[in-house]
Write a protein that holds these residues in place. Structure first.
Motif, PDB file in Angstrom:
ATOM      1  N   ALA A 129       0.851  -1.184   0.000  1.00 54.58           N
ATOM      2  CA  ALA A 129       0.000   0.000   0.000  1.00 54.58           C
ATOM      3  C   ALA A 129       0.892   1.240   0.000  1.00 54.58           C
ATOM      4  CB  ALA A 129      -0.912   0.006   1.220  1.00 54.58           C
ATOM      5  N   PRO A 130       0.383   2.384  -0.457  1.00 51.96           N
ATOM      6  CA  PRO A 130       1.167   3.621  -0.420  1.00 51.96           C
ATOM      7  C   PRO A 130       1.522   3.984   1.025  1.00 51.96           C
ATOM      8  CG  PRO A 130      -0.758   3.861  -1.828  1.00 51.96           C
ATOM      9  CD  PRO A 130      -0.935   2.577  -1.079  1.00 51.96           C
ATOM     10  N   TYR A 153      -7.002  -1.372  -7.313  1.00 51.95           N
ATOM     11  CA  TYR A 153      -5.820  -2.189  -7.054  1.00 51.95           C
ATOM     12  C   TYR A 153      -5.000  -2.323  -8.328  1.00 51.95           C
ATOM     13  CZ  TYR A 153      -7.761  -6.458  -9.292  1.00 51.95           C
ATOM     14  OH  TYR A 153      -8.262  -7.390 -10.184  1.00 51.95           O
ATOM     15  N   ILE A 192       1.955   2.259  -6.854  1.00 54.51           N
ATOM     16  CA  ILE A 192       1.847   2.312  -5.396  1.00 54.51           C
ATOM     17  C   ILE A 192       2.725   3.438  -4.843  1.00 54.51           C
ATOM     18  CG2 ILE A 192       2.502   1.088  -3.263  1.00 54.51           C
ATOM     19  CD1 ILE A 192      -0.158   0.194  -4.304  1.00 54.51           C
ATOM     20  N   THR A 197      -2.743   3.852  -6.872  1.00 54.51           N
ATOM     21  CA  THR A 197      -3.572   2.697  -6.533  1.00 54.51           C
ATOM     22  C   THR A 197      -3.500   2.442  -5.029  1.00 54.51           C
ATOM     23  OG1 THR A 197      -1.706   1.288  -7.166  1.00 54.51           O
ATOM     24  CG2 THR A 197      -3.476   1.527  -8.763  1.00 54.51           C
ATOM     25  N   PHE A 200      -1.497  -3.452  -3.948  1.00 52.45           N
ATOM     26  CA  PHE A 200      -0.834  -4.182  -5.030  1.00 52.45           C
ATOM     27  C   PHE A 200      -0.286  -5.476  -4.460  1.00 52.45           C
ATOM     28  CE2 PHE A 200       3.222  -4.264  -7.850  1.00 52.45           C
ATOM     29  CZ  PHE A 200       2.628  -5.153  -8.741  1.00 52.45           C
ATOM     30  N   VAL A 216       7.110   2.004   0.645  1.00 52.37           N
ATOM     31  CA  VAL A 216       5.741   1.496   0.583  1.00 52.37           C
ATOM     32  C   VAL A 216       5.485   0.679   1.844  1.00 52.37           C
ATOM     33  CG1 VAL A 216       5.733   1.407  -1.944  1.00 52.37           C
ATOM     34  CG2 VAL A 216       6.386  -0.621  -0.634  1.00 52.37           C
TER      35      VAL A 216
END
Length: 318
Positions: A129-130, A153, A192, A197, A200, A216
């Motif tokens: 995830a970011p 996603y 990401i 998004t 991922f 990330v």
């Protein structure tokens, strides 16, 4: 006129000449360059494996091993229609098993038009995830439920391992995420990083450096137990989804009709590569387990996944 007895003798004699020809072809295989087609972009997980194996096979075979990146269905199609002589093979992921569910107008059969050679790797996926996104799977699910259809996603492409893991996640979590396919893992990583998004599903060997550097967030892993390389990241089961069962496999396929002696030779040589201590050590550090199989076992695995995951993707294909 040739008598029936003489005709039978001639047929038998011809058959005895064919068998040694097959044996000889396996003994001398390969005597020219071998092409390994990768249906994903350079830098993807499949590509990393293909280049590592190809380098070692070149030394064993004393022949060039060409890695050809042909992202998407075109890559699989090119191998399905290639001459079945072992000189063109496919190194792909478990996404291959659902190509038929995703594409109703294929000009080849992803199951019947291939012969399994061997599975080569098994690796759990990591949900990224970011850095400014949800800090856990539970937070992501709660956010997705509060904004149905607004979160998305990333994947390394339609039918990729990450695409399968994400659709399975949507099903077990009861959420609606929009799919944003990319050409490969590097592009998914960038989505990401940029925050384009929300999640991922990828693999540590291709994205671990982003996790280790804190660029990330790793929300969960899909293995039954925590990964040694990510000891602080919970499993999907620990995150509250005990029915989430996903293991990304990678393997080698040859065009249907490839002589069994050639399949056996390829299987044997890949087994040698997979058993190499240095290769095992290298990939273990990347969260990858090198796993071989018989051609028959690999065929069964593909058929099993085609049935299992095909049920999830059929609605998508319509």
């Amino acid at each position: 006129m040739i008598s029936i007895a003489k005709l039978g003798f001639l047929i038998a004699a011809a058959a005895t000449q064919v068998l040694p020809a097959f044996a000889q072809s396996a003994e001398t295989f390969p005597n020219q360059a071998v092409r390994i087609v990768v249906p994903f972009s350079a830098g993807s997980n499949t590509d990393i494996l293909a280049r590592a194996f190809g380098s070692q096979l070149e030394g064993m075979w004393k022949q060039a091993v060409i890695i050809e990146n042909r992202p998407g269905v075109a890559g699989a199609a090119s191998v399905a229609k290639a001459t079945p002589d072992g000189y063109t093979i496919l190194l792909t992921s478990n996404g291959h098993s659902i190509i038929g569910s995703l594409n109703q107008s294929l000009n080849f059969d992803p199951i019947k038009d291939f012969n399994g050679v061997t599975q080569v790797a098994s690796m759990p996926a990591v949900a990224l995830a970011p850095p400014d996104g949800p800090k856990s799977i539970q937070e992501l699910v709660a956010l997705a439920k509060s904004k149905p259809g607004q979160l998305n996603y990333a994947s390394a492409g339609l039918g990729s391992a990450g695409n399968i893991a994400s659709e399975l996640f949507k099903q077990v979590a009861g959420i609606n995420l929009v799919h944003v396919p990319h050409r490969g893992t590097p592009e998914g990583n960038m989505s990401i990083l940029r925050g384009d998004t929300s999640i991922f599903f990828t693999f540590y060997n291709a994205s671990g450096d982003l996790v280790d550097s804190g660029k990330v967030l790793a929300l969960a892993v899909t293995s039954p137990k925590r990964m040694p390389v990510l000891p602080n990241v919970p499993t999907m089961q620990e995150a509250g989804y005990p029915t989430f069962d996903f293991d990304g496999w990678f393997g080698v396929l040859a065009p249907a009709g490839t002589p069994k002696p050639i399949i056996a030779k390829l299987n044997k040589d890949f087994a040698t590569v997979l058993a190499d201590a240095e290769q095992k050590k290298r990939f273990s550090a990347l969260g990858v387990e090198l796993v071989g199989s018989t051609p028959e076992a690999f065929d069964k695995l593909i058929a099993y996944d085609a049935e299992r995951f095909g049920k999830i993707f059929k609605p998508v294909a319509k």
